[in-house]
Design a protein around this motif. Structure first.
Motif, PDB file in Angstrom:
ATOM      1  N   GLY A   1       0.840  -1.261   0.032  1.00  0.00           N
ATOM      2  CA  GLY A   1       0.151   0.116  -0.078  1.00  0.00           C
ATOM      3  C   GLY A   1       0.807   1.247   0.095  1.00  0.00           C
ATOM      4  N   GLU A   2       0.463   2.173  -0.729  1.00  0.00           N
ATOM      5  CA  GLU A   2       1.190   3.508  -0.777  1.00  0.00           C
ATOM      6  C   GLU A   2       1.133   4.237   0.391  1.00  0.00           C
ATOM      7  N   SER A   3       0.312   4.330   1.100  1.00  0.00           N
ATOM      8  CA  SER A   3      -0.099   4.840   2.315  1.00  0.00           C
ATOM      9  C   SER A   3      -1.144   4.156   3.309  1.00  0.00           C
ATOM     10  N   MET A   4      -1.361   4.890   4.463  1.00  0.00           N
ATOM     11  CA  MET A   4      -2.413   4.181   5.262  1.00  0.00           C
ATOM     12  C   MET A   4      -3.822   4.387   4.533  1.00  0.00           C
ATOM     13  N   ALA A   5      -3.819   5.601   4.283  1.00  0.00           N
ATOM     14  CA  ALA A   5      -5.215   6.157   3.459  1.00  0.00           C
ATOM     15  C   ALA A   5      -5.480   4.853   2.319  1.00  0.00           C
ATOM     16  N   HIS A   6      -4.261   4.799   1.385  1.00  0.00           N
ATOM     17  CA  HIS A   6      -4.396   3.734   0.487  1.00  0.00           C
ATOM     18  C   HIS A   6      -4.842   2.354   1.073  1.00  0.00           C
ATOM     19  N   ILE A   7      -4.209   2.024   1.986  1.00  0.00           N
ATOM     20  CA  ILE A   7      -4.667   0.574   2.707  1.00  0.00           C
ATOM     21  C   ILE A   7      -6.039   0.346   3.173  1.00  0.00           C
TER      22      ILE A   7
ATOM     23  N   TYR B   1      -9.236  -2.192   2.221  1.00  0.00           N
ATOM     24  CA  TYR B   1      -9.922  -2.797   3.379  1.00  0.00           C
ATOM     25  C   TYR B   1     -11.339  -2.311   3.195  1.00  0.00           C
ATOM     26  N   THR B   2     -11.770  -1.293   2.857  1.00  0.00           N
ATOM     27  CA  THR B   2     -13.012  -0.952   2.553  1.00  0.00           C
ATOM     28  C   THR B   2     -13.658  -1.841   1.528  1.00  0.00           C
ATOM     29  N   GLN B   3     -13.112  -1.846   0.210  1.00  0.00           N
ATOM     30  CA  GLN B   3     -13.535  -2.625  -0.782  1.00  0.00           C
ATOM     31  C   GLN B   3     -13.829  -4.043  -0.391  1.00  0.00           C
ATOM     32  N   VAL B   4     -12.513  -4.615   0.343  1.00  0.00           N
ATOM     33  CA  VAL B   4     -12.791  -5.935   0.693  1.00  0.00           C
ATOM     34  C   VAL B   4     -13.904  -6.220   1.844  1.00  0.00           C
ATOM     35  N   ALA B   5     -14.268  -5.343   2.738  1.00  0.00           N
ATOM     36  CA  ALA B   5     -15.141  -5.431   3.831  1.00  0.00           C
ATOM     37  C   ALA B   5     -16.392  -5.263   3.263  1.00  0.00           C
TER      38      ALA B   5
END
Length: 552
Positions: free
Chosen positions: A460-466, A470-474
């Motif tokens: 992940g490029e950044s914590m926001a990117h990560i 997670y949002t898409q997977v959840a």
């Protein structure tokens, strides 16, 4: 002539990379001259040192000065350590070597990291200023170097660890220093492994420097086989799937379903393995063609049956370096030292700053306080804490070695936690002593899933990117279009499947394949080389694809 000019002049956009034709033309010329001088050991070492310096210049330009500086400093300090008979003086000298090397590494790699942490902690707004560049500009009264940013020299993490191992091994009396600066420079800068490993330990490579070169058919067979295998790993199993699928998903994870993001993570595990192990295969193969042995860096890591086993198989030269030069000096699994607790305090403070969430801050503080209180009254709990503390610190620092960001620290911490959890789980696991094939498959599967999905903090490029991943997977798995995704990227998924099948082949099958290659006639080897070249050319992209570990 234009191509030769590109090869032998520095161009920032086109360094000498194993996957480019320019490198192989360069190596053919280097190897032809090597064949003329290799019987004379001093001349051979001096020649390879100069070639390695040129190779690094082609890769990093004027950053070659940092490599030369590191070489000179550790050569002088190493000889001083060996000559000194006073224990305290030897200790001061080895500490000086470690300090200088780590200071240079931190200046170039962690300046932004430390500045951001300081600003977050004290609410300041300091900006990074390149004092070294400013000092360099003062010599010619020209603004040749950029002073408002610090660029990371390629491979600095690798050769810094090599020079540290040299000084420490001399201090530990495991090694005698080299008498020639050219020989030592050759050890530090040997071009096949200079910019992305494997990390070469002084005690294993230095003895080879004084020995005459012995080239055998076995060297040729093993070397060429590793080079061909490495090119396929890098250009097919890494670059092809990255260009045609992975990069698109990771650049904008919110544009793809959770299902697609999960497939991208599975593909990324193959990409980073193919990329890094591909580089080290080629590096080891090139070294063998010149009569030198480099350490094995990978041992089928996705066959690991637990997280600890994985780190004994993945980037083995780094894992063993951290074990011998960090984990054991901190106390190993016997005790926690003052240094252990001081380092842990800084890391926990940094993690709290990185998240900036009260729930994270309070959770860390409460857990730390409870563990401290319980350890005061319960010797067994204190022993468990000390036993696992240094392991966790080693993994946290290993994560930070990979990148100047808290997300790498989190990634390292998760892997450390996986090792610690397994240490306790194996005591009650019903599968621990079960050696059946299905139990082994279960262990390998669980380990692979754990390793793969902790890597989101690595990729992940950044914590926001990560967080978006997670949002898409959840919340947006979108199973209804799963088949469409598999069909749309069917060629990519076939390559991914092929990559994992070849990785999971039984070890004896791989030995048989290499043995058949070694026994085959020369024209068969040439034909295989041509076929590999064609396959790699078909997967080739005009976009520059550097090796992932160049950034470390």
């Amino acid at each position: 002539m234009n191509r030769l000019n590109d090869i032998f002049t520095f161009t920032e956009d086109f360094p000498l990379i194993f996957t480019q034709i320019n490198f192989w033309i360069f190596f053919a010329i280097v190897y032809f001259i090597f064949a003329l001088v290799y019987k004379k050991v001093p001349l051979r070492n001096a020649y390879l040192f100069l070639i390695s310096l040129f190779f690094y210049y082609k890769t990093s330009g004027l950053f070659i000065g940092i490599l030369v500086f590191s070489t000179l400093v550790d050569f002088i300090i190493g000889r001083s350590i060996y000559k000194s008979e006073h224990k305290n003086k030897r200790l001061i000298l080895v500490c000086l070597s470690v300090f200088i090397n780590l200071f240079v590494l931190c200046y170039f790699k962690y300046a932004y990291f430390f500045t951001d942490a300081f600003n977050a902690l004290f609410s300041t707004q300091y900006q990074v200023f390149n004092y070294l560049a400013y000092w360099g500009n003062s010599f010619n009264n020209q603004n040749y170097f950029t002073v408002d940013k610090i660029i990371l020299p390629v491979g600095i993490s690798f050769y810094t660890f090599q020079t540290i191992s040299y000084s420490v091994d001399i201090y530990r009396k495991k090694l005698k220093p080299l008498n020639s600066i050219l020989d030592f420079g050759f050890f530090v800068s040997f071009f096949p492994q200079l910019v992305a490993g494997p990390i070469v330990r002084a005690e294993s490579f230095v003895p080879q420097i004084s020995k005459p070169t012995v080239l055998t058919k076995k060297h040729f067979d093993s070397g060429t086989f590793l080079i061909l295998k490495g090119l396929i790993k890098k250009m097919l199993f890494a670059d092809f799937i990255a260009m045609h699928f992975l990069d698109r998903v990771f650049d904008t994870p919110e544009m793809y379903s959770g299902f697609t993001n999960i497939l991208a993570m599975i593909g990324y595990s193959l990409q980073i393995y193919g990329d890094f192990s591909g580089y080290t295969d080629i590096a080891i193969g090139l070294a063998l063609l010149m009569g030198f042995n480099l350490p094995i860096n990978f041992n089928a890591p996705y066959k690991a049956i637990n997280a600890g086993d994985f780190w004994k198989r993945w980037h083995m030269s780094l894992s063993t370096w951290l074990r011998d030069y960090l984990y054991i000096p901190l106390g190993g699994n016997r005790k926690g030292s003052y240094a252990s607790y001081i380092i842990l305090s800084f890391i926990l403070l940094g993690v709290m700053i990185a998240f900036r969430e009260l729930i994270v801050v309070y959770s860390i503080l409460i857990i730390s306080l409870l563990l401290f209180i319980v350890s005061l009254y319960n010797a067994k709990v204190k022993n468990h804490i000390n036993t696992n503390l240094n392991l966790m610190l080693t993994m946290l620092i290993g994560g930070l070695w990979h990148g100047a960001s808290w997300k790498f620290v989190i990634w390292g911490g998760l892997n450390g936690l996986g090792i610690v959890v397994y240490k306790y789980w194996r005591k009650i696991s019903p599968y621990e002593l079960n050696n059946s094939w299905y139990a082994r498959v279960w262990k390998i599967t669980l380990t692979f899933i754990f390793i793969t999905f902790t890597r989101i903090y690595f990729r992940g490029e950044s914590m926001a990117h990560i967080s978006r991943w997670y949002t898409q997977v959840a919340h947006h798995m979108d199973w209804s279009h799963a088949i469409d995704i598999l069909l749309h990227y069917k060629v990519v998924f076939i390559v991914i499947l092929l990559g994992y099948i070849t990785h999971w082949l039984p070890e004896n099958t791989k030995v048989i394949i290499e043995s058949l290659y070694a026994k085959s006639p020369l024209f068969i080897k040439i034909a295989l080389g041509v076929c590999t070249g064609i396959i790699c050319y078909q997967a080739f992209s005009s976009d520059f694809q550097p090796f992932i570990y160049f950034q470390f």
